[in-house]
Design a protein around this motif. Structure first.
Motif, PDB file in Angstrom:
ATOM      1  N   ASP A 112       0.865  -1.182   0.000  1.00 38.03           N
ATOM      2  CA  ASP A 112       0.000   0.000   0.000  1.00 38.03           C
ATOM      3  C   ASP A 112       0.903   1.235   0.000  1.00 38.03           C
ATOM      4  O   ASP A 112       1.537   1.568   1.005  1.00 38.03           O
ATOM      5  CB  ASP A 112      -0.892  -0.019   1.244  1.00 38.03           C
ATOM      6  N   CYS A 147       1.662  -8.081  12.020  1.00 38.87           N
ATOM      7  CA  CYS A 147       0.516  -7.266  11.571  1.00 38.87           C
ATOM      8  C   CYS A 147       0.519  -5.903  12.275  1.00 38.87           C
ATOM      9  O   CYS A 147      -0.427  -5.543  12.978  1.00 38.87           O
ATOM     10  CB  CYS A 147      -0.803  -8.001  11.829  1.00 38.87           C
ATOM     11  N   PHE A 186       0.331   3.855   2.736  1.00 40.05           N
ATOM     12  CA  PHE A 186       0.861   3.453   4.040  1.00 40.05           C
ATOM     13  C   PHE A 186       2.395   3.567   4.028  1.00 40.05           C
ATOM     14  O   PHE A 186       3.003   4.023   5.005  1.00 40.05           O
ATOM     15  CB  PHE A 186       0.448   2.009   4.354  1.00 40.05           C
ATOM     16  N   ASN A 232      -5.888  10.705   4.545  1.00 37.49           N
ATOM     17  CA  ASN A 232      -6.067   9.239   4.575  1.00 37.49           C
ATOM     18  C   ASN A 232      -6.221   8.775   6.027  1.00 37.49           C
ATOM     19  O   ASN A 232      -5.340   8.092   6.565  1.00 37.49           O
ATOM     20  CB  ASN A 232      -4.855   8.541   3.942  1.00 37.49           C
ATOM     21  N   THR A 283       0.400  -1.844  13.122  1.00 36.45           N
ATOM     22  CA  THR A 283      -0.249  -0.612  12.684  1.00 36.45           C
ATOM     23  C   THR A 283       0.836   0.443  12.481  1.00 36.45           C
ATOM     24  O   THR A 283       2.015   0.216  12.791  1.00 36.45           O
ATOM     25  CB  THR A 283      -1.242  -0.114  13.745  1.00 36.45           C
ATOM     26  N   GLN A 311      -7.773   6.521   7.498  1.00 36.28           N
ATOM     27  CA  GLN A 311      -7.803   5.083   7.771  1.00 36.28           C
ATOM     28  C   GLN A 311      -6.413   4.533   8.091  1.00 36.28           C
ATOM     29  O   GLN A 311      -6.272   3.463   8.706  1.00 36.28           O
ATOM     30  CB  GLN A 311      -8.394   4.329   6.568  1.00 36.28           C
ATOM     31  N   LEU A 312      -5.369   5.267   7.718  1.00 40.07           N
ATOM     32  CA  LEU A 312      -4.009   4.787   7.947  1.00 40.07           C
ATOM     33  C   LEU A 312      -3.678   4.670   9.436  1.00 40.07           C
ATOM     34  O   LEU A 312      -2.815   3.885   9.827  1.00 40.07           O
ATOM     35  CB  LEU A 312      -2.986   5.717   7.278  1.00 40.07           C
ATOM     36  N   THR A 324      -5.383   3.369  11.763  1.00 42.08           N
ATOM     37  CA  THR A 324      -5.796   2.081  12.328  1.00 42.08           C
ATOM     38  C   THR A 324      -5.504   0.906  11.399  1.00 42.08           C
ATOM     39  O   THR A 324      -5.672  -0.242  11.780  1.00 42.08           O
ATOM     40  CB  THR A 324      -7.298   2.105  12.650  1.00 42.08           C
ATOM     41  N   GLN A 325      -5.067   1.206  10.196  1.00 36.83           N
ATOM     42  CA  GLN A 325      -4.806   0.146   9.212  1.00 36.83           C
ATOM     43  C   GLN A 325      -3.602  -0.703   9.643  1.00 36.83           C
ATOM     44  O   GLN A 325      -2.687  -0.236  10.304  1.00 36.83           O
ATOM     45  CB  GLN A 325      -4.525   0.793   7.849  1.00 36.83           C
ATOM     46  N   ARG A 326      -3.603  -1.969   9.244  1.00 36.30           N
ATOM     47  CA  ARG A 326      -2.482  -2.869   9.503  1.00 36.30           C
ATOM     48  C   ARG A 326      -1.839  -3.291   8.189  1.00 36.30           C
ATOM     49  O   ARG A 326      -2.481  -3.297   7.146  1.00 36.30           O
ATOM     50  CB  ARG A 326      -2.947  -4.118  10.261  1.00 36.30           C
TER      51      ARG A 326
END
Length: 633
Positions: free
Chosen positions: A12, A54, A15, A37, A56, A39-40, A42-44
């Motif tokens: 990604d 995994c 990310f 962005n 964050t 969502q980054l 909390t994104q893994r």
């Protein structure tokens, strides 16, 4: 895929960009990127591996695992931004283990070495990080400061934490009721964190000293493995005395024993312990593994083996290859030939002579030590009549005590007597007199040099700088001192490295009192500094009137441009450094401020603590003395 960096394995790109901004410490751009962005936060991302499978974005602020080897100084501000965008402070980087950002920060050396570990802990705590999830991780990796901090921030203390932090009262309280599983955690924590008194308390309750450590505390190894990894000889002795075996393999494919670990990691102090317990070590191995006591022991019983050639070369070649400069110095002091070329064939080095090997391996300290003892490259050795080679041959003769070899060199090359070492201000007389001194037949060598025309009062190339007598005084070599004085050296020559003083100044400043006494006996001029450092209360009438006033025209052999008050204070400071409590009492009412900063920005108490004189320390404390750190607040 796994050969790629963590960054390059992030598919990604948004990310990946965020990780780049974290690593750069670019708080402003990271804020804008997360605003675009969100969502980054909390994104893994997914990786193959162990504890970092995994993570964050927040986990990347810990630099654990190591990706770059450092962290920006504002990484706490970076973490703050990510948390403000909704990151879960207690999220784990592993699906079934508590690998929180806190635990990664607390257990990672990079955050500590970058000076940001505490700041990160504070930010994470402020945002609700569970302190209890990080203490065990910190103790499992020897990060005691982080563990203490988390306890101060609210982590619960149990027997394991008490053991890792050496809290003996807590250990006494909880030990009687502790179960075996908890005891194993506590023992591992205490050993890894060098808490030997805690280990003494725990060992009587341990049923199997060779059991592997529990999960989170290097579970593939035993307590003895970890004591070896710490190069902690006292802990190793304690565990061996309680039945631990040095041949117990670790729980990995390699199956290394504690002894293997000591060898592989060159834990010299541990190898010294194992050698005394029957582990067979030859001189070449001891030199390679940095086992100083073992080297000394072997050479004490077998001095003739100092240049023996083993499977991997001589002991000096091994010291040069591995960068053990103190071992190299010891071997040459015991007679090792710095220019022996045999036995290099199996070393992973193209060089033949120790100096070639050290240069190729970029072992700078060993290079300097070898050159100081006359070491040469093969090319220099082949150029047998070069000035550099001749000087180094003379150095070898002096340091080995071979007076006849020195005589032949001086008779064939008379200019050597006053020649300077290449690139320095040292003549052969400086070499003979200077640190470490005490060379065999050194007095005879000095007399020979002077007989052949060497100037006993020589300084540097420009005529300034310390004379050979300054060196003899600093190295506490009374034999060299007497020989150079008998040869005409000026006992009161100035330009010492301390206060432009005399040889007596050097001896007193470096607390070399055998030399100081001999210089005094032989008529050296002295002033208040010298008398104070030597504790000569009987000489104070030379410097103070009966009313205690300083005699301003009393002898001065040291420069002190700050004036008379400063001159008297430095005398007080020197008395503290030299452990002279009676002199401190005499001078106390003659100085203004007991906490004035002396040379090196240290107080009198700093120097008394360095010296270790309990009486001087107690007296200074009774006078309100502080350390420099306390003075500066």
């Amino acid at each position: 895929m796994q050969n790629q960096s963590y960054r390059d394995r992030i598919s990604d790109l948004s990310f990946r960009r965020a990780v780049d901004l974290v690593d750069a410490g670019d708080v402003g751009e990271l804020s804008r990127h997360l605003a675009r962005n969100p969502q980054l936060a909390t994104q893994r991302v997914k990786f193959e591996g162990n504890y970092f499978t995994c993570p964050t974005l927040l986990h990347f602020v810990a630099e654990n695992p190591i990706r770059n080897g450092g962290l920006p100084p504002n990484i706490d501000k970076v973490a703050e931004v990510i948390l403000q965008f909704g990151a879960d402070v207690n999220a784990s980087s592993h699906p079934s283990r508590s690998e929180t950002t806190l635990s990664l920060v607390a257990s990672g050396m990079v955050s500590r070495e970058s000076g940001v570990q505490q700041a990160l802990l504070d930010v994470l705590a402020m945002h609700g990080a569970d302190m209890n999830l990080g203490v065990y991780a910190a103790l499992g990796h020897g990060e005691r400061a982080a563990a203490r901090s988390m306890v101060e921030l609210g982590a619960r203390v149990d027997l394991v934490i008490a053991a890792g932090l050496g809290r003996l009262k807590d250990i006494h309280r909880w030990l009687p009721e502790a179960e075996e599983a908890i005891l194993r955690y506590a023992l591992a924590a205490a050993v890894i964190n060098r808490q030997i008194e805690a280990v003494r308390l725990l060992l009587p309750r341990i049923s199997d000293i060779e059991a592997f450590n529990p999960e989170g505390f290097h579970a593939h190894s035993t307590p003895l493995h970890q004591a070896v990894a710490n190069d902690d000889p006292d802990m190793v002795i304690l565990l061996l005395d309680h039945g631990a075996r040095w041949d117990c393999p670790e729980d990995k494919l390699w199956g290394g024993t504690p002894c293997d670990w000591a060898v592989h990691q060159s834990k010299g102090r541990v190898i010294d312990v194992l050698a005394r317990r029957g582990f067979e070590v030859n001189l070449q191995q001891a030199a390679a593994w940095n086992a100083r006591q073992t080297v000394e022991s072997i050479l004490e019983s077998q001095p003739e083996c100092v240049d023996d050639v083993g499977e991997w070369g001589t002991a000096l070649q091994q010291a040069a290859y591995h960068g053990h400069y103190a071992i190299a110095e010891l071997l040459m002091r015991k007679g090792a030939d710095p220019n022996r070329s045999k036995g290099h064939e199996k070393l992973q080095s193209k060089g033949e002579l120790p100096l070639d090997i050290a240069i190729e391996r970029n072992q700078e300290y060993v290079v300097s030590e070898l050159i100081r003892w006359g070491g040469m490259t093969l090319e220099q050795c082949l150029d047998v009549e070069s000035d550099l080679h001749l000087f180094q041959r003379a150095v070898c003769a002096i340091k080995s005590g071979d007076v006849e070899a020195l005589r032949k060199l001086l008779e064939k090359h008379p200019t050597l007597a006053n020649a300077y070492q290449d690139g320095s201000d040292r003549t052969l007389l400086h070499v003979a007199c200077d640190w470490p001194g005490h060379f065999p037949n050194v007095s005879e060598g000095i007399r020979l040099l002077i007989e052949k025309g060497a100037n006993p009062n020589v300084g540097g190339r420009d005529g300034s700088g310390e004379t050979p007598l300054h060196g003899a005084a600093s190295s506490d070599d009374v034999g060299a001192l007497d020989a150079i004085l008998d040869g005409g050296a000026d006992i009161n020559a100035r330009e010492a490295c301390i206060a432009n003083g005399t040889p007596l100044t050097d001896a007193c400043a470096f607390r070399i009192f055998k030399s100081a006494e001999r210089l005094f006996e032989r008529g050296a001029g002295f002033d208040l500094w010298h008398a104070s450092a030597m504790g000569r209360i009987d000489l104070m009438g030379e410097f103070f009137t009966d009313e205690g006033e300083f005699i301003v025209d009393s002898p001065r052999w040291n420069d002190c441009p700050e004036g008379d008050e400063r001159f008297v204070f430095i005398a007080f400071w020197l008395a503290a450094q030299s452990g002279r409590p009676e002199m401190l009492r005499f001078l106390r009412d003659k100085i203004v401020d007991v906490n004035e900063l002396g040379p090196g920005y240290q107080t009198a108490l700093d120097r008394a603590l360095f010296n270790g004189s309990r009486e001087s320390i107690d007296y200074l404390l009774s006078q309100g003395a502080l350390t420099a750190q306390e003075v500066r607040g």
